[in-house]
Design an enzyme around this catalytic site. Structure first.
Site, PDB file in Angstrom:
ATOM      1  N   ASP A 193     -66.290 -11.873 -19.801  1.00  0.00           N
ATOM      2  CA  ASP A 193     -67.435 -12.466 -19.719  1.00  0.00           C
ATOM      3  C   ASP A 193     -67.940 -12.355 -18.530  1.00  0.00           C
ATOM      4  OD1 ASP A 193     -65.403 -13.967 -18.015  1.00  0.00           O
ATOM      5  OD2 ASP A 193     -66.013 -15.187 -17.326  1.00  0.00           O
TER       6      ASP A 193
ATOM      7  N   GLU B 253     -64.627 -12.005 -15.589  1.00  0.00           N
ATOM      8  CA  GLU B 253     -63.867 -10.835 -15.507  1.00  0.00           C
ATOM      9  C   GLU B 253     -62.883 -11.600 -16.401  1.00  0.00           C
ATOM     10  OE1 GLU B 253     -64.460  -9.385 -11.462  1.00  0.00           O
ATOM     11  OE2 GLU B 253     -65.022  -7.417 -13.108  1.00  0.00           O
TER      12      GLU B 253
END
Ligand code: NOJ
Ligand code: NOJ
Length: 473
Positions: free
Chosen positions: A200, A203
């Protein structure tokens, strides 16, 4: 007139009947902060020891080291450089061209996410000299190519409008396959890989993400238009089909039981603590990537209800939010973080998460965008989802049978006024924790409000410019 003075004039419709009075000092601060943000953004691009076209996420080189070219941050920053081009028309074109060339070199650099001809485009960040970053990281992050394409396509359309299709063909987009231009390569990657699980935007989590999918859909919508203008009609059709398919997949992120849009589906690895599945990433996605005529625009009741859930969750989560008045006694809305279970304190993930400037700016921007959309469409749907919003943010209640609020109703203006006031209250929250010169680190402490984490986060300044831009009608 100062641009910020438009907030109320536009959102309140310029109506003399509006109960809203302009906060002049806040408006002056907004102007000044936008100038400061723009300067900081320019300083982050092509710094002395970075390659031409690189963008540092922050000047901080230790605790934390953010001296990298992150694909996501850079795309969002360059998008604002482009949008703010009247500030410096000749520079903007040069900077976008250099960014395009640097981005193409990133695409051609073998990296841990794969070779360029396979999956390498999801690599989240590069060293500032353009070399690959080899250490372990949450990879791939497939929002990157979509965001990069969205930014560069704005530049491409500008060039086509001015008869410079030749430049677009050389630097940005040619239809041939395998792709040899930066935008074409990104669009092909998105078109063929949007179903893949990736990390995402924070991270941390591997899975399918609302934010990433929204960016991918927008890239496909904009990509179809560009392909058509570049006589690449087979690709245009293909990108449109992908946009449609992504859009259908987005529907499943809505949770009728939680009453908000879920940030991640099909968790496949990474952090596990985000049990709420409630994340400001949803609002960032709407601000950055909603496409006119498609679902999940600002006035989609599901988005409105998600904004309520986020506001309430963060109001409770951070004690700094118990202060609801600034030094002038004016209303402040709560500082917003990424998600309430966040443990990243700006240096390590063993701490406590905090409110972030860019997340707080996102709520302000969302309210401005929502106000603009409602004003232009002239109505808002009354559904169980939007009712929670209308009640929470505008103290408006509706009879059971009412299904729409239109301009003719006196409550319409009350709603528009409330949205403007709430946008201001979020901007005051940001001002409260910003240095007197205008500096903004990544986070401000959940208890004492002092800044922490990466100093002068470039994305913060881009998010402020984006907010500033949404003061336009
Ligand atoms: C962990 C954080 O949660 C994540 O968001 C961040 O990108 C990385 N550390 C790198 O700083
Ligand atoms: C951490 C954030 O989680 C991520 O979204 C961002 O790209 C990097 N920091 C760099 O700013």
């Amino acid at each position: 007139m100062h641009k910020a003075a438009w907030i109320l004039l536009l959102l309140a419709g310029g109506a003399s009947t509006s109960a809203v009075a302009a906060d002049q000092r806040l408006q002056a601060w907004i102007e000044q902060q936008a100038d400061f943000s723009y300067q900081r953004v320019l300083e982050a691009i092509s710094p002395a020891d970075g390659a031409r076209g690189s963008v540092m996420a922050s000047p901080s080189r230790s605790e934390p080291n953010y001296y990298f070219h992150w694909i996501r941050d850079a795309a969002l920053v360059m998008r604002e450089v482009w949008r703010a081009r009247e500030r410096n028309p000749s520079t903007a074109q040069l900077l976008l061209s250099e960014y395009a060339l640097f981005s193409r070199s990133n695409q051609l650099t073998s990296n841990p996410s794969g070779r360029p001809d396979t999956l390498g485009l999801g690599e989240p960040k590069f060293n500032m000299d353009g070399s690959a970053y080899d250490a372990p990281w949450g990879r791939p992050q497939n929002d990157g190519p979509a965001l990069r394409a969205i930014t560069l396509m704005e530049y491409a359309h500008f060039l086509i409008d001015r008869g410079r299709t030749d430049l677009v063909r050389d630097l940005l987009y040619r239809g041939e396959l395998p792709a040899e231009t930066v935008i074409k390569a990104d669009l092909e990657f998105v078109a063929h890989h949007w179903k893949d699980a990736s990390f995402d935007l924070w991270e941390e989590v591997l899975g399918d993400h609302f934010y990433t999918r929204m960016a991918q859909r927008r890239a496909m919508v904009d990509g179809a238009r560009l392909a058509r203008r570049m006589n690449d009609s087979g690709a245009a059709l293909f990108y449109e089909q992908q946009a449609q398919a992504i859009s259908e997949s987005l529907e499943s992120f809505w949770s009728p039981s939680s009453f908000h849009i879920l940030t991640t589906l099909n968790w496949a690895g990474g952090h596990t603590e985000k049990v709420s599945n409630l994340d400001v990433a949803v609002i960032l996605a709407v601000n950055q990537a909603a496409s006119p005529g498609w679902s999940f625009s600002p006035s989609d009741p599901r988005v409105m209800s998600t904004a309520v859930r986020l506001t309430e969750a963060f109001e409770q989560a951070y004690s700094v939010n118990s202060g609801k008045r600034d030094h002038e006694g004016q209303a402040m809305n709560p500082g917003i973080g990424r998600y309430t279970e966040d443990r990243y304190n700006g240096v390590g993930t063993d701490g406590l998460g905090n409110p972030w400037f860019l997340a707080t700016h996102a709520l302000a921007e969302y309210f401005l965008r929502l106000g603009a959309e409602i004003r232009s469409s002239g109505g808002v749907l009354i559904t169980p989802e939007s009712r929670t919003f209308l009640s929470r943010f505008a103290s408006l209640e509706f009879a059971p049978g009412q299904s729409i609020l239109t301009r003719g109703d006196g409550r319409f203006q009350a709603l528009v006024d409330s949205l403007a006031l709430h946008a201001e209250a979020w901007i005051r929250r940001s001002r409260q924790h910003t240095s007197s010169a205008g500096n903004q680190s990544e986070q401000f402490n959940r208890d004492n409000g002092y800044m922490q984490g990466a100093r002068d986060l470039t994305w913060n300044y881009a998010s402020f410019l984006s907010l500033f831009d949404s003061l336009h009608p």
